[in-house]
Every structure is written in C-alpha cells, then in structure tokens.
Write a protein that holds these residues in place. Structure first.
Motif, PDB file in Angstrom:
ATOM      1  N   THR A   1       0.829  -1.205   0.000  1.00  0.00           N
ATOM      2  CA  THR A   1       0.000   0.000   0.000  1.00  0.00           C
ATOM      3  C   THR A   1       0.859   1.249   0.000  1.00  0.00           C
ATOM      4  OG1 THR A   1      -1.739  -1.183   1.175  1.00  0.00           O
ATOM      5  CG2 THR A   1      -1.836   1.213   1.228  1.00  0.00           C
ATOM      6  N   ARG A   2       1.865   1.287   0.843  1.00  0.00           N
ATOM      7  CA  ARG A   2       2.749   2.451   0.891  1.00  0.00           C
ATOM      8  C   ARG A   2       3.402   2.696  -0.461  1.00  0.00           C
ATOM      9  NH1 ARG A   2       8.220   2.839   4.640  1.00  0.00           N
ATOM     10  NH2 ARG A   2       9.318   4.384   3.373  1.00  0.00           N
ATOM     11  N   GLY A   3       3.942   1.642  -1.084  1.00  0.00           N
ATOM     12  CA  GLY A   3       4.586   1.795  -2.379  1.00  0.00           C
ATOM     13  C   GLY A   3       3.626   2.276  -3.441  1.00  0.00           C
ATOM     14  N   LEU A   4       2.411   1.734  -3.445  1.00  0.00           N
ATOM     15  CA  LEU A   4       1.424   2.145  -4.440  1.00  0.00           C
ATOM     16  C   LEU A   4       1.024   3.602  -4.254  1.00  0.00           C
ATOM     17  CD1 LEU A   4      -0.429   1.295  -6.793  1.00  0.00           C
ATOM     18  CD2 LEU A   4      -2.161   0.719  -5.084  1.00  0.00           C
ATOM     19  N   VAL A   5       0.818   4.018  -3.010  1.00  0.00           N
ATOM     20  CA  VAL A   5       0.435   5.408  -2.750  1.00  0.00           C
ATOM     21  C   VAL A   5       1.553   6.350  -3.185  1.00  0.00           C
ATOM     22  CG1 VAL A   5      -0.107   7.090  -0.949  1.00  0.00           C
ATOM     23  CG2 VAL A   5      -1.202   4.843  -0.931  1.00  0.00           C
ATOM     24  N   VAL A   6       2.802   6.009  -2.898  1.00  0.00           N
ATOM     25  CA  VAL A   6       3.921   6.840  -3.349  1.00  0.00           C
ATOM     26  C   VAL A   6       3.895   6.989  -4.866  1.00  0.00           C
ATOM     27  CG1 VAL A   6       6.446   6.909  -3.605  1.00  0.00           C
ATOM     28  CG2 VAL A   6       5.445   6.375  -1.393  1.00  0.00           C
ATOM     29  N   ASP A   7       3.701   5.863  -5.566  1.00  0.00           N
ATOM     30  CA  ASP A   7       3.661   5.920  -7.029  1.00  0.00           C
ATOM     31  C   ASP A   7       2.490   6.764  -7.523  1.00  0.00           C
ATOM     32  OD1 ASP A   7       5.878   4.342  -7.044  1.00  0.00           O
ATOM     33  OD2 ASP A   7       4.882   2.518  -7.730  1.00  0.00           O
ATOM     34  N   LEU A   8       1.334   6.647  -6.877  1.00  0.00           N
ATOM     35  CA  LEU A   8       0.174   7.439  -7.284  1.00  0.00           C
ATOM     36  C   LEU A   8       0.408   8.930  -7.041  1.00  0.00           C
ATOM     37  CD1 LEU A   8      -2.814   5.253  -6.031  1.00  0.00           C
ATOM     38  CD2 LEU A   8      -2.187   5.738  -8.401  1.00  0.00           C
ATOM     39  N   LEU A   9       1.035   9.250  -5.925  1.00  0.00           N
ATOM     40  CA  LEU A   9       1.318  10.658  -5.624  1.00  0.00           C
ATOM     41  C   LEU A   9       2.251  11.267  -6.664  1.00  0.00           C
ATOM     42  CD1 LEU A   9       1.771  10.509  -1.735  1.00  0.00           C
ATOM     43  CD2 LEU A   9      -0.169  11.453  -3.004  1.00  0.00           C
ATOM     44  N   GLN A  10       3.201  10.481  -7.123  1.00  0.00           N
ATOM     45  CA  GLN A  10       4.157  11.004  -8.092  1.00  0.00           C
ATOM     46  C   GLN A  10       3.575  11.057  -9.497  1.00  0.00           C
ATOM     47  OE1 GLN A  10       8.178   9.750  -7.913  1.00  0.00           O
ATOM     48  NE2 GLN A  10       8.297   9.809  -5.688  1.00  0.00           N
ATOM     49  N   SER A  11       2.678  10.130  -9.797  1.00  0.00           N
ATOM     50  CA  SER A  11       2.117  10.099 -11.153  1.00  0.00           C
ATOM     51  C   SER A  11       0.943  11.048 -11.330  1.00  0.00           C
ATOM     52  CB  SER A  11       1.643   8.684 -11.492  1.00  0.00           C
ATOM     53  OG  SER A  11       0.461   8.370 -10.775  1.00  0.00           O
ATOM     54  N   GLU A  12       0.258  11.355 -10.226  1.00  0.00           N
ATOM     55  CA  GLU A  12      -0.963  12.170 -10.272  1.00  0.00           C
ATOM     56  C   GLU A  12      -1.977  11.559 -11.234  1.00  0.00           C
ATOM     57  OE1 GLU A  12      -0.066  16.253 -11.012  1.00  0.00           O
ATOM     58  OE2 GLU A  12       1.217  16.452  -9.249  1.00  0.00           O
ATOM     59  N   GLN A  13      -1.982  10.220 -11.299  1.00  0.00           N
ATOM     60  CA  GLN A  13      -2.856   9.526 -12.241  1.00  0.00           C
ATOM     61  C   GLN A  13      -4.268   9.350 -11.706  1.00  0.00           C
ATOM     62  OE1 GLN A  13      -3.018   5.085 -12.982  1.00  0.00           O
ATOM     63  NE2 GLN A  13      -1.537   5.655 -14.528  1.00  0.00           N
ATOM     64  N   ALA A  14      -4.378   9.101 -10.394  1.00  0.00           N
ATOM     65  CA  ALA A  14      -5.676   8.748  -9.821  1.00  0.00           C
ATOM     66  C   ALA A  14      -6.301   9.917  -9.093  1.00  0.00           C
ATOM     67  CB  ALA A  14      -5.523   7.573  -8.864  1.00  0.00           C
ATOM     68  N   SER A  15      -7.622   9.894  -9.020  1.00  0.00           N
ATOM     69  CA  SER A  15      -8.349  10.879  -8.224  1.00  0.00           C
ATOM     70  C   SER A  15      -8.797  10.274  -6.902  1.00  0.00           C
ATOM     71  CB  SER A  15      -9.575  11.380  -8.990  1.00  0.00           C
ATOM     72  OG  SER A  15     -10.453  10.302  -9.283  1.00  0.00           O
ATOM     73  N   GLU A  16      -8.794   8.914  -6.812  1.00  0.00           N
ATOM     74  CA  GLU A  16      -9.221   8.269  -5.576  1.00  0.00           C
ATOM     75  C   GLU A  16      -8.544   6.920  -5.425  1.00  0.00           C
ATOM     76  OE1 GLU A  16     -13.292   6.624  -3.322  1.00  0.00           O
ATOM     77  OE2 GLU A  16     -13.431   7.737  -5.199  1.00  0.00           O
ATOM     78  N   ILE A  17      -8.202   6.587  -4.182  1.00  0.00           N
ATOM     79  CA  ILE A  17      -7.784   5.233  -3.851  1.00  0.00           C
ATOM     80  C   ILE A  17      -8.654   4.763  -2.702  1.00  0.00           C
ATOM     81  CG2 ILE A  17      -5.893   6.080  -2.361  1.00  0.00           C
ATOM     82  CD1 ILE A  17      -4.442   3.403  -3.065  1.00  0.00           C
ATOM     83  N   ALA A  18      -9.324   3.644  -2.923  1.00  0.00           N
ATOM     84  CA  ALA A  18     -10.198   3.060  -1.911  1.00  0.00           C
ATOM     85  C   ALA A  18      -9.504   1.830  -1.345  1.00  0.00           C
ATOM     86  CB  ALA A  18     -11.543   2.686  -2.521  1.00  0.00           C
TER      87      ALA A  18
END
Length: 467
Positions: free
Chosen positions: A17-34
C-alpha cells in the motif's frame, strides 16, 4: 491522466500500500484510492498512513476505506488484489508442517506443499472478488499480486469471465540483477523471459545488438569453478557474484539449460525438490540457515515493517522525506501499465495470463509468465518462438499441477489435494502425501469451509475422505 479510481483489496499489506500510494502521488494519475481489508485495525493503519502521505504532498487524491469491498467497488476503474488469507500465521503453518516430514523450503507460497495449501484457501476468495468486480465494476482493470499467482489467475479464468492479469516484479528484478552482474545500466539490457511465475527463463539477454549470454555463461563458469571449502557451505565467491543471495543453483541451471531462471534461488529451488532432499542446499538448510533464505527472518521482517508503519500511522510526528522515495516491490509497474492502456502506448511488460498459444507446446488455458503488450485493447501476451524441449519440460508438469490444485480448491477435494502433492514432487511417498494433506487441512480448516466439519476435537481430521 487523471480520474482513475483505484480499489486496493488486501490493503493491510502495508508495504504494498505504501509503495502504491507513493507511485500514485508522483504520477498524479488517480483521483481516488479506496482501501479494503477485512481486518479493521490493519485497515485503520493503512488509511491513516495513506492520509498522512497525501496531506504531506498536498495532492488531490481522495482516500476512502471499507472492510467491505462491495461498498467501494462501484465506479472503480482499477482493482488490485493483494490479499493473504490467514496472514503470516497461516503462512507459517504452510512451512512448518512440511518440515516435520523433512521438507524444507525458503518461501512456501508458490509450489510445494505450502504453495498447494495456500492455493486451497486463496482461490475461493479470489474467485468471489472477481465475481464482485464483474457485478459492480465490470469495466475495471483487474490485477492480482497474491500468490500462488498462476493457480489464482487460472482459477479466476476457469470460474468467471473476469479478465484478471497477474503481476510479479520477479522478472524485472532479475533483469536488474543481471545488468549489475554485467556491469551495465538496467535500461541497456534487452531480454526475453518466458515460463511461469517464479520459474521464468531468460532465454536471451542482449546489450544493444550484442548477445550477452556467452558472457553470463563465462561468469557462471568462473565463479562456480571457484567453489571453496567454506564452513558455511557457500560455493560461489568473487566480486561479481557474492553475498548472501548468490543464486548458485540458478547459475548452475544456466550452464545446464542455457537459460537463466528468474527470480533466483529463493523461489527456483522449490521447483526442483529432487535436488534438495531434506532441505540440503550447498551445506546449508533451506529456509533455516541465514544464507539459505531464513524463513523465520522473512516473517520477523514483515512483522517489524508492519509495526513501524503502525507507529508512523498513529504518530503525531510528520513522515520522513524518505517515506516518499519510490521503492522496488510488487507494486511497481501497475500505474505504468494503466497509463500504457489508457493512452494506447503499447509498452511491453512481463505478465501472467492464459497461454493461448503464446508459448507453443503448453495448454492454451495454463497461465504463463511472458512478455505482454499493454495498449488500448488491454494486456495480451506476445507469441513466442517454441522453447527447446528441455525448457518446455520444466514447465509442462507444473501446468498440470496448476490444474490439479485449482480443481482441488474450486471443488473442495482432498483427493485432488493429495494428487497435487504427489505431482509437485516434494513428498517422498504416497503415505507422506496423505499424512501431510490431513495435517495441512486440519491446521488451515478455519479458512476452508469444506474441511471444518471433518475436524475432530483434537484438531485432526476424522477421516481421510472428502468432506
């Protein structure tokens, strides 16, 4: 790209989860993670941690959480499963019980008695997840990172119409390892890797137009010939192949089969039990000796990492800057694959999918790990040249083991479970197969509804028949 809604099922796997959130924060790809986890406390930990990470970076990423995936699946565009039924304690039983029968393994989550036991409790919930995705988010991309990867993807394909893609970073990590050995940048390495998860053969390795396989064979020969008489049983030394994870067996396989197996000895040894009876691994004990992939240390490491994340989640102190460093792990690749699909980029990745002719000579529906293209049509395997018979032979029996353990899981069959243990090759007799099956079924009965009625008060199975 924005607007993706990621649903992470099994979010209590805090490192992922931590790794995925870091990647999402850097990519700005998603608007939501559930985030979804059936353990309320584990869910609170990852939710708090994720919210702290998002707040620290001031990114417009909505974080939601639920113990019930059906609450958050509507509207999902990407669903990722990392569930581990029974957690680390069930995993420990998968490894410790076979030890009583002289079966020692480094991991026990892919093949062997442990992988077979894990499949029994993992497959039914994964099929239910796939069915929920089809019903509530039918257009979502569905990825699985849970082991045993091949049997899970096969079972989901057999029981549902869900187009699940299995992902593992083993091939990517092995490419980096080989690049280091060759003294080149990872980006300079070109390769072809085909097989099955945790036994994927690098059949070609190139640096530009140069074939690097002769150099790898020379490195293997030079280091293996150096075999010293060391008390710890190490057989490889030298500055190019050294350290705790030497992959000595994998380098031997390169010389024997002409291809290097990913992801190295920690997993690959479990596919060749005939060479490691009673766990003997170059003078060490597999899964016991610190230099032979100490299993207890693996469990302790996971517990320690979770405790640290639990502390960080509830602490009032800000997260360290290093918390946002991108790290290597199972999470890597998902966001890039989604981007390649959404923007029709046609990038190539290693993926686990039904074969359907991609590797000639293997059944169409068996799940293989091979190069796949991700474009506007989704993720699909790229047809490969025929493998030589000796490499194909290492995969053929395993594909039939997959089918047998999938049938055991979907149908709740002790008989099929015993057959899978025999096919796998770790047991030394039919008597051991039957005894081991009953011990594992009794130990994991709380996760196997079809077994529970057959468990006696003393914890043993009442009979050696299907429940």
């Amino acid at each position: 790209m924005s607007g993706e809604k990621y649903v992470l099922i099994g979010a209590g796997s805090a490192m992922f989860t931590r790794g995925l959130v870091v990647d999402l924060l850097q990519s700005e790809q998603a608007s939501e993670i559930a985030l979804v986890d059936i353990d309320p406390h584990a869910l609170e930990v990852v939710e708090r941690l994720s919210r702290k990470m998002v707040a620290a970076k001031r990114v417009a990423l909505k974080v939601s959480a639920s113990v019930d995936r059906r609450d958050v699946l509507p509207g999902a565009t990407v669903v990722i499963s990392t569930i581990g039924v029974g957690g680390r304690q069930a995993w420990v039983r998968d490894v410790e019980i076979p030890r009583r029968h002289g079966i020692f393994v480094p991991v026990g989550d892919t093949v062997g008695p442990g992988g077979s036991s894990r499949a029994l409790r993992m497959i039914p919930p994964m099929v239910e997840i796939a069915q929920d995705v089809l019903g509530l988010a039918p257009d979502a991309l569905l990825f699985n990172h849970s082991n045993p990867l091949g049997p899970i993807v096969r079972a989901v394909n057999k029981a549902t119409d869900a187009p699940m893609v299995g992902l593992c970073h083993g091939v990517h990590s092995t490419a980096g390892y080989l690049a280091d050995i060759l003294g080149v940048r990872r980006e300079a390495l070109e390769y072809t890797a085909v097989g099955r998860n945790h036994l994927t053969w690098f059949t070609s390795v190139r640096i530009g137009q140069r074939d690097a396989m002769p150099e790898l064979r020379a490195i293997a020969t030079r280091n293996l010939e150096a075999a010293p008489d060391q008390e710890d049983g190490s057989i490889v030394r030298g500055e190019r192949i050294s350290g705790e994870h030497q992959n000595a067996f994998s380098w031997n396989l390169l010389l024997t089969f002409g291809a290097f197996p990913a992801p190295g000895d920690r997993h690959v040894t479990e596919f060749f039990p005939q060479f490691f009876r009673n766990g003997e691994y170059f003078g060490m004990k597999l899964g016991v000796h610190p230099a032979a992939f100490d299993f207890e240390n693996t469990i302790a490491f996971g517990d320690r990492i979770y405790s640290e994340m639990e502390r960080d989640a509830f602490s009032l102190e800000p997260l360290a800057d290093t918390y946002f460093d991108q790290t290597s792990g199972e999470h890597e690749g998902v966001i890039d694959i989604v981007d390649s699909i959404r923007n029709d980029r046609g990038r190539i990745y290693s993926a686990n999918l039904p074969n359907r002719g991609a590797i000639p000579g293997l059944p169409d529906e068996t799940v293989v790990e091979a190069p796949a293209i991700a474009d506007g049509a989704g993720v699909r395997l790229i047809p490969q040249p025929p493998l030589p018979a000796h490499l194909l032979g290492t995969l053929t029996t395993r594909s039939e083991w997959d089918e047998t353990i999938v049938d055991a899981s979907l149908n709740g069959s002790r008989e099929r479970f015993v057959q899978a243990l025999v096919l796998d090759g770790h047991v030394d007799s039919l008597e051991t197969a039957n005894s081991l099956a009953d011990e594992l079924l009794a130990a994991q009965a709380e996760f196997l509804p079809w077994v529970r009625p057959a468990v006696a008060e003393d914890g043993s199975l009442r009979s050696a028949t299907d429940a």
